[in-house]
Design a protein around this motif. Structure first.
Motif, PDB file in Angstrom:
ATOM      1  N   ASN A   4       8.979  -1.107  -0.017  1.00  0.00           N
ATOM      2  CA  ASN A   4       8.368  -0.290  -1.015  1.00  0.00           C
ATOM      3  C   ASN A   4       7.382   0.691  -0.692  1.00  0.00           C
ATOM      4  N   SER A   5       6.652   0.640   0.092  1.00  0.00           N
ATOM      5  CA  SER A   5       6.070   1.637   0.929  1.00  0.00           C
ATOM      6  C   SER A   5       5.465   1.521   2.951  1.00  0.00           C
ATOM      7  N   GLN A  48       8.557  -1.953  -7.759  1.00  0.00           N
ATOM      8  CA  GLN A  48       9.443  -2.243  -6.571  1.00  0.00           C
ATOM      9  C   GLN A  48      10.849  -2.880  -6.350  1.00  0.00           C
ATOM     10  N   GLN A  66       5.171   6.984   2.642  1.00  0.00           N
ATOM     11  CA  GLN A  66       5.039   6.002   1.576  1.00  0.00           C
ATOM     12  C   GLN A  66       5.136   6.380   0.487  1.00  0.00           C
ATOM     13  N   ILE A  77       3.700   3.625  -4.537  1.00  0.00           N
ATOM     14  CA  ILE A  77       4.658   3.361  -5.493  1.00  0.00           C
ATOM     15  C   ILE A  77       4.023   3.247  -6.948  1.00  0.00           C
ATOM     16  N   SER A  94      14.636   2.083   5.959  1.00  0.00           N
ATOM     17  CA  SER A  94      14.756   2.464   4.639  1.00  0.00           C
ATOM     18  C   SER A  94      14.759   1.136   3.576  1.00  0.00           C
ATOM     19  N   ASP A 119       4.436  -3.408   4.752  1.00  0.00           N
ATOM     20  CA  ASP A 119       5.177  -2.598   3.175  1.00  0.00           C
ATOM     21  C   ASP A 119       4.541  -3.256   2.448  1.00  0.00           C
ATOM     22  N   ARG A 177       9.362   5.589   1.491  1.00  0.00           N
ATOM     23  CA  ARG A 177       9.481   4.523   1.433  1.00  0.00           C
ATOM     24  C   ARG A 177      10.290   4.425   2.371  1.00  0.00           C
ATOM     25  N   ARG A 196      15.374  -0.215  -1.368  1.00  0.00           N
ATOM     26  CA  ARG A 196      13.923   0.454  -0.792  1.00  0.00           C
ATOM     27  C   ARG A 196      13.204  -0.387  -0.803  1.00  0.00           C
TER      28      ARG A 196
END
Length: 310
Positions: free
Chosen positions: A127-128, A160, A100, A149, A119, A144, A103, A125
């Motif tokens: 999210n996490s 995001q 997370q 974040i 990634s 995701d 990411r 990118r």
């Protein structure tokens, strides 16, 4: 570094709700064991038969922990971990994790180095990444949501870059694609026994959805089961296709027809679970600060790294 289990009871009586006689036939021990209770918010249990251990995440403390099946000791597997959440074992016995904080979806190689598997999507990118499963064709599927974040508690607060929270597939050649984009916040996921279907939790939606898998695409997505105790988190299947789900009151067990057949109630909010042990019939459960274990008569679904059971 070895961590000593604190003075909490190491076992408690299993508090069960048998809602259907089908559940009574698979319940095992009359007690559940506490393997560790020194975490802050534990998640992502993954059982490694080669290492004979359980790997699990202590997300806010930014570490991966390891419970040794032989000695019963708990030690630090990696710290910092990148605020890892979900973990799984791939076909070659390697650890695949959802970082997370970074990411990313990453894989731990045999020599301990890490390989980034995903990634970015179109230069933006993720999210996490939250939870992850591996299919026998070598593809990797993950969810995701933005939990890593939204604050600094489970990652690094950030905005995001991708609109929405999706379910993704990493092809064996590394290509990343969105396979479902109509979730509020997708979370736990698990394949059916023949991998023709994928179950995915939508945590704020308070339900599990079931999709048909058509090659590298998902079709359908009807609600398989609603949650009657808070929200769902992680899910796993056993070798009869029953769905075991983490909830705010414990673990719920659903028959393949969607019927809630029984519950294992625990004193803390359950985040995730997995099957393991030499016979695959030990249910490992992460619940707030503790890891619990329950021995059953049922076994977990065969894993991608395992030969089919006779």
């Amino acid at each position: 570094m070895t961590i000593t289990l604190s003075a909490a009871p190491t076992r408690i009586r299993a508090e069960l709700e048998v809602l259907d006689e089908r559940f009574g036939k698979i319940a095992g021990d009359e007690y559940v064991e506490c393997l560790y209770d020194g975490g802050r918010w534990l998640e992502g249990p993954a059982y490694s038969p080669a290492w004979r251990c359980l790997i699990f995440s202590d997300i806010p403390n930014d570490r991966l922990l390891r419970w040794d099946e032989v000695s019963g000791d708990v030690s630090v597997f990696r710290q910092p971990s990148g605020y890892v959440n979900g973990n799984t074992i791939d076909r070659e016995g390697r650890l695949v994790s959802c970082s997370q904080g970074e990411r990313q979806v990453v894989r731990t190689e045999y020599d301990g180095t890490r390989t980034v598997l995903a990634s970015h999507l179109d230069g933006r990118r993720l999210n996490s990444p939250n939870d992850v499963v591996v299919r026998r064709d070598g593809s990797i599927w993950f969810t995701d949501p933005p939990y890593g974040i939204t604050s600094n508690y489970e990652g690094h607060k950030a905005g995001q870059e991708i609109d929405g929270c999706h379910v993704y597939r990493i092809a064996p050649d590394g290509a990343l694609t969105v396979v479902a984009d109509d979730f509020i916040r997708p979370n736990g996921l698990a394949f059916s026994l023949d991998e023709s279907q994928l179950y995915v939790v939508d945590t704020p939606g308070k339900h599990i959805r079931r999709f048909d898998v058509d090659g590298d695409q998902l079709i359908g997505g009807e609600v398989f089961a609603p949650c009657e105790a808070g929200m769902f988190d992680g899910i796993r299947l056993d070798d009869a296709g029953r769905v075991w789900a983490a909830t705010h009151e414990g673990v719920h067990c659903f028959d393949p027809d969607g019927t809630l057949i029984g519950k294992l109630l625990l004193p803390d909010v359950v985040s995730n679970l997995t099957f393991g042990g030499p016979k695959g019939n030990r249910l490992f459960i992460t619940a707030t600060n503790a890891v619990w274990s329950w021995l059953l008569t049922a076994s977990g679904a065969p894993q991608p790294w395992a030969a089919p059971r006779e």
